[in-house]
Design a protein around this motif. Structure first.
Motif, PDB file in Angstrom:
ATOM      1  N   ASP A 175      -8.289   7.624  -0.807  1.00  0.00           N
ATOM      2  CA  ASP A 175      -9.327   6.583  -0.838  1.00  0.00           C
ATOM      3  C   ASP A 175      -8.717   5.200  -0.620  1.00  0.00           C
ATOM      4  OD1 ASP A 175     -11.245   8.460  -1.266  1.00  0.00           O
ATOM      5  OD2 ASP A 175     -11.378   8.158  -3.449  1.00  0.00           O
ATOM      6  N   LEU A 176      -7.551   4.980  -1.234  1.00  0.00           N
ATOM      7  CA  LEU A 176      -6.888   3.683  -1.091  1.00  0.00           C
ATOM      8  C   LEU A 176      -6.532   3.424   0.375  1.00  0.00           C
ATOM      9  CD1 LEU A 176      -5.735   1.252  -2.767  1.00  0.00           C
ATOM     10  CD2 LEU A 176      -3.542   2.404  -2.663  1.00  0.00           C
ATOM     11  N   ILE A 177      -6.058   4.469   1.041  1.00  0.00           N
ATOM     12  CA  ILE A 177      -5.703   4.327   2.462  1.00  0.00           C
ATOM     13  C   ILE A 177      -6.952   3.965   3.264  1.00  0.00           C
ATOM     14  CG2 ILE A 177      -4.854   5.527   4.520  1.00  0.00           C
ATOM     15  CD1 ILE A 177      -3.063   7.194   2.743  1.00  0.00           C
ATOM     16  N   LYS A 178      -8.064   4.644   2.927  1.00  0.00           N
ATOM     17  CA  LYS A 178      -9.302   4.389   3.679  1.00  0.00           C
ATOM     18  C   LYS A 178      -9.820   2.958   3.467  1.00  0.00           C
ATOM     19  CE  LYS A 178     -11.289   8.346   2.378  1.00  0.00           C
ATOM     20  NZ  LYS A 178     -12.190   9.496   2.237  1.00  0.00           N
ATOM     21  N   TYR A 226       0.841  -1.201   0.000  1.00  0.00           N
ATOM     22  CA  TYR A 226       0.000   0.000   0.000  1.00  0.00           C
ATOM     23  C   TYR A 226       0.875   1.249   0.000  1.00  0.00           C
ATOM     24  CZ  TYR A 226      -4.386  -2.496   0.837  1.00  0.00           C
ATOM     25  OH  TYR A 226      -5.492  -3.288   0.709  1.00  0.00           O
ATOM     26  N   GLY A 227       1.981   1.161   0.744  1.00  0.00           N
ATOM     27  CA  GLY A 227       2.900   2.297   0.809  1.00  0.00           C
ATOM     28  C   GLY A 227       3.380   2.705  -0.579  1.00  0.00           C
ATOM     29  N   CYS A 228       3.781   1.694  -1.376  1.00  0.00           N
ATOM     30  CA  CYS A 228       4.260   1.964  -2.736  1.00  0.00           C
ATOM     31  C   CYS A 228       3.151   2.590  -3.580  1.00  0.00           C
ATOM     32  CB  CYS A 228       4.715   0.672  -3.418  1.00  0.00           C
ATOM     33  SG  CYS A 228       6.169  -0.061  -2.695  1.00  0.00           S
ATOM     34  N   MET A 229       1.922   2.054  -3.450  1.00  0.00           N
ATOM     35  CA  MET A 229       0.810   2.539  -4.268  1.00  0.00           C
ATOM     36  C   MET A 229       0.424   3.973  -3.893  1.00  0.00           C
ATOM     37  SD  MET A 229       0.515   0.268  -6.404  1.00  0.00           S
ATOM     38  CE  MET A 229      -0.772   1.069  -7.358  1.00  0.00           C
ATOM     39  N   VAL A 230       0.409   4.257  -2.587  1.00  0.00           N
ATOM     40  CA  VAL A 230       0.084   5.614  -2.139  1.00  0.00           C
ATOM     41  C   VAL A 230       1.137   6.596  -2.662  1.00  0.00           C
ATOM     42  CG1 VAL A 230      -0.060   7.101  -0.084  1.00  0.00           C
ATOM     43  CG2 VAL A 230      -1.236   4.896  -0.110  1.00  0.00           C
ATOM     44  N   ASP A 231       2.389   6.156  -2.601  1.00  0.00           N
ATOM     45  CA  ASP A 231       3.490   6.972  -3.096  1.00  0.00           C
ATOM     46  C   ASP A 231       3.318   7.241  -4.597  1.00  0.00           C
ATOM     47  OD1 ASP A 231       6.004   8.167  -2.362  1.00  0.00           O
ATOM     48  OD2 ASP A 231       6.941   6.687  -3.688  1.00  0.00           O
ATOM     49  N   LEU A 232       3.005   6.173  -5.333  1.00  0.00           N
ATOM     50  CA  LEU A 232       2.849   6.253  -6.784  1.00  0.00           C
ATOM     51  C   LEU A 232       1.702   7.190  -7.162  1.00  0.00           C
ATOM     52  CD1 LEU A 232       3.776   5.151  -9.495  1.00  0.00           C
ATOM     53  CD2 LEU A 232       2.554   3.052  -9.054  1.00  0.00           C
ATOM     54  N   VAL A 282       4.587   5.317   7.563  1.00  0.00           N
ATOM     55  CA  VAL A 282       5.229   5.442   6.244  1.00  0.00           C
ATOM     56  C   VAL A 282       4.189   5.860   5.199  1.00  0.00           C
ATOM     57  CG1 VAL A 282       6.545   4.237   4.467  1.00  0.00           C
ATOM     58  CG2 VAL A 282       6.884   3.649   6.865  1.00  0.00           C
ATOM     59  N   ILE A 283       3.007   5.246   5.282  1.00  0.00           N
ATOM     60  CA  ILE A 283       1.953   5.530   4.312  1.00  0.00           C
ATOM     61  C   ILE A 283       1.459   6.968   4.443  1.00  0.00           C
ATOM     62  CG2 ILE A 283      -0.448   4.935   3.746  1.00  0.00           C
ATOM     63  CD1 ILE A 283       0.369   2.033   4.114  1.00  0.00           C
TER      64      ILE A 283
END
Ligand code: ZN
Ligand code: ZN
Length: 758
Positions: A544-547, A526-532, A556-557
């Motif tokens: 939204d992804l985090i939620k 998830y960290g990579c995706m949020v960063d991306l 980190v996220i």
């Protein structure tokens, strides 16, 4: 192939043995003086050329003449009537010479080395000569012969054959004695064979050996290894007179089954019994078990308490005890004490050295790890091995010590360890983290065997250098090669996509990971995706992804999203992230600085001031940034505004001189990277002395023109340093590689490999 090669050697060993038996029996006292020659003779690799050996062929001329005297090799017919049991009887007789032990060991290890052939089908061996020999030399009616065979097979690690021999012996209705059981039970433990273990236990019970201390200790060990702690404990509780071996077996059993606290409780009972029963005493082996329980519990107080006991009993200098104690302290993050324990070990062995080097490597103390390795080599008392070199490579990777890493790689090749998959993977990791992704790829290409870690190291390596296409190609090849990617592989794949801003690829692999590969995404993914998403400006999608996350988002996220909010100047979402971060990691000053910078970018100076006061009143200090640069095998460390380095005055002067050229090239210090609590002139100063600038300047000043400068920074590189180093690379005409906490930046000709996307 391997067995075929072993056959002639073993056969010759048998024949040599037979010749010696012959000589021994022809005279009443063994008189052959050439006994030591037997072992090297058997192990000689060129022996295969003797097979098939003509009967009159002389033995290896390297063997001493007295042994040659027994050639030509007698035919098997000559041995009729001379049984191995006679040899055993001779052994149990009056004097047993070293020669006899040698001969027996050679014979038995020859049998074991042949593999399972003679025992698997005792009477139906595929090789008639061997079967005949075996049948002739083992007296099947003698329990001592069987015991020796079982013991030797168990000792040489051939547990399956040892158990087969045990069962063959029982089929002959021979009565086992107290020496039979420990080896048979140990073979069951080695194979984690609970079924056979229970059978052996039953037989021990039938023959009345259950409470024999050696048998019961072996049974405790067997039940523990098979995960049946309750049975082990029941047996332990039923032993009428326990000794140190029973106590140690039970404590070890608890440790092996992850019940370290129970092990320590049992140790208390051990101490009580020691005071009551003078036959029970604690020895160094028991101490090693107790200390390994301390390692698992990893509580400072407990380890210290046991350490006190170790000193009181004088086990301090014992190598095994010292090694385990070092580990116990390292596990509760007492690295300094662990090091002191190492210094106190009198007879340091390879395990002591490997432990201390690995503790330093794994705890970010790379310089110490490298120094210890030099000490080990200089000391010369203990030879280093593959484990040592792996730890040293890790230290090189962490500190970017490329030159040392290269020399270790050479050593790996010299020692013929390059084909070892773990070693090869360490080499790849070292080259990637030292900025030499091409060298890593060459080492990767040479590896014959690659496991999931090897492939993952290469994917990660390309990813951290921003070569996402290559990373994905390697990942594709990995799938083609039928190697199943794991959790970490996907972290590497997604990180590679994120470093290069490959949004579509990232999304599709993120989906495939769960649906095609059945790997549940974790915080790292998830960290990579949020960063991306965040860096691509899709802040709401990232939010939204985090939620939607199935796992709790970590700092980190939220940190990635906060950084993205700064990049895309979103104050509202930035505040939401910051609030979460202040809850999760209140003492980390970095988030306050980030939020403050978001306010500064938006011109909200009152909020900037509010943050400053808050940080000051809560005593929050920014963690010191530092950079490392390797020069001629030594690693130089620079702190922000460093005045400790011997060359610091020269470095500042050089940077001052350079700043003129930089300004001519259009460089403007980026003030927003700094907290707005200093006046403009001072801000300029603070920026100039960021540790990476000092390290780069030092590297340029001290290396030959044309060489690449390599710097490692503990924090992320700031925007200002990034801009300045780009221009610097152009002005001084050098390639400059900076590894920050996130990735690699290759600066060349005024550009960076990250494309200003990091
Ligand atoms: Zn900087
Ligand atoms: Zn860059």
């Amino acid at each position: 192939m391997a067995i075929a090669a072993k056959f002639p050697i073993c056969l010759l060993a048998l024949l040599t043995f037979a010749s010696l038996v012959d000589s021994v029996f022809s005279t009443s006292v063994p008189t052959i003086s050439a006994s030591p020659a037997v072992l090297p003779y058997v192990n000689a690799p060129n022996m295969s050329s003797f097979f098939p050996a003509p009967k009159t062929m002389p033995l290896n001329p390297a063997v001493s003449p007295s042994l040659q005297a027994v050639s030509p090799i007698p035919s098997s017919g000559e041995f009729v009537g001379r049984s191995w049991s006679s040899a055993v009887k001779l052994q149990s007789g009056t004097a047993i010479s070293d020669l006899w032990l040698h001969v027996l060991i050679v014979f038995l290890s020859a049998l074991a080395a042949i593999g399972s052939k003679p025992f698997k089908n005792t009477t139906h061996s595929s090789n008639p000569n061997l079967a005949t020999l075996f049948n002739k030399y083992v007296d099947k009616t003698n329990v001592f012969s069987w015991n020796s065979v079982i013991a030797e097979l168990a000792r040489s690690g051939d547990s399956v054959e040892a158990l087969r021999a045990f069962s063959s012996m029982r089929k002959l209705s021979l009565t086992p004695n107290r020496s039979t059981f420990p080896c048979a039970v140990k073979s069951c433990s080695a194979l984690f064979d609970l079924h056979s273990g229970r059978q052996a236990h039953q037989q021990a019970l039938i023959f009345g050996y259950e409470s024999d201390l050696f048998v019961s200790s072996a049974l405790i060990d067997m039940y523990s290894k098979c995960g049946h702690l309750d049975d082990a404990r029941q047996l332990f509780d039923e032993i009428p007179q326990r000794n140190v071996v029973s106590w140690t077996s039970m404590i070890t059993g608890y440790v092996q089954n992850g019940e370290a606290l129970e092990a320590l409780l049992l140790f208390k009972g051990f101490l009580i019994e020691e005071t009551e029963n003078e036959d029970v005493y604690i020895d160094s082996v028991a101490m090693v078990s107790v200390l390994s329980a301390c390692s698992r519990v990893s509580r400072k107080g407990v380890t210290r308490g046991v350490h006190g006991f170790v000193i009181k009993r004088g086990f301090e200098g014992d190598t095994g005890v010292g090694n385990t104690l070092m580990d116990a302290y390292a596990k509760c993050s007492e690295i300094g004490v662990s090091r002191k324990v190492f210094d106190g070990i009198t007879g340091k062995d390879v395990i002591s050295w490997n432990s201390v080097i690995s503790v330093c490597s794994q705890n970010g103390m790379s310089a110490e790890a490298l120094e210890l390795f030099h000490d080990m080599v200089r000391d010369g008392a203990v030879a280093y091995n593959a484990v040592t070199l792996s730890s040293v490579l890790l230290a090189c990777a962490h500190s970017g010590a490329l030159q040392v890493g290269k020399s270790i790689h050479n050593q790996v090749i010299k020692m013929g360890l390059e084909d070892d998959v773990y070693m090869g993977t360490s080499v790849i990791d070292m080259y990637c983290k030292c900025g030499r992704v091409r060298a890593a790829r060459r080492a990767f290409g040479r590896m014959k065997e690659k496991n999931v870690k090897t492939w993952t190291a290469m994917v990660a390596g390309y990813g951290m250098h921003g070569h996402a296409r290559e990373a994905l190609e390697v990942f594709y090849d990995m799938n083609q090669a039928g190697v199943k990617p794991n959790y970490i592989t996907f972290v590497s794949v997604l990180a590679a996509c994120s470093h290069a801003g490959l949004l579509d690829e990232g999304w599709s692999w993120f989906q495939a990971m769960e649906h095609k590969f059945n790997i549940e995404p974790g915080v790292e993914h998830y960290g990579c995706m949020v960063d991306l998403l965040g860096r691509a400006g899709l802040l709401n999608k990232a939010y939204d992804l985090i939620k939607d996350m199935k796992v709790r988002p970590d700092f980190v996220i939220w940190g990635s999203l906060l950084a993205a909010c700064r990049m895309h100047k979103n104050v509202e979402l930035g505040e939401i992230c910051a609030r979460k971060l202040f809850e999760l990691d209140p003492s980390n000053c970095g988030y306050y600085v980030l939020l403050s910078n978001i306010y500064a970018d938006a011109g909200r100076w009152e909020d900037v001031e509010r943050m400053r006061i808050y940080m000051k009143s809560h005593g929050l200090v920014k963690p010191p940034g530092f950079s490392l640069v390797e020069l001629k095998g030594g690693v130089h460390v620079f702190l922000v505004g460093d005045t400790e380095h011997p060359q610091h005055e020269k470095i500042y002067a050089y940077l001052e001189m350079l700043s003129v050229k930089l300004q001519e090239a259009g460089y403007m210090p980026n003030m927003t990277s700094v907290l707005h609590d200093v006046d403009e002139e001072e801000k300029g100063m603070t920026l100039r002395v960021h540790s990476e600038k000092l390290a780069v300047a030092f590297g340029v000043m001290n290396s030959a023109p044309g060489t690449t400068i390599q710097v490692i920074k503990n924090l992320r590189i700031c925007g200002d340093c990034h801009t300045m180093i780009k221009l610097m690379a152009k002005i001084v005409d050098r390639e400059i590689v900076v590894r920050d906490s996130k990735r690699f930046h290759h600066f060349k000709d005024g550009l960076c490999s990250c494309g200003d996307y990091w």
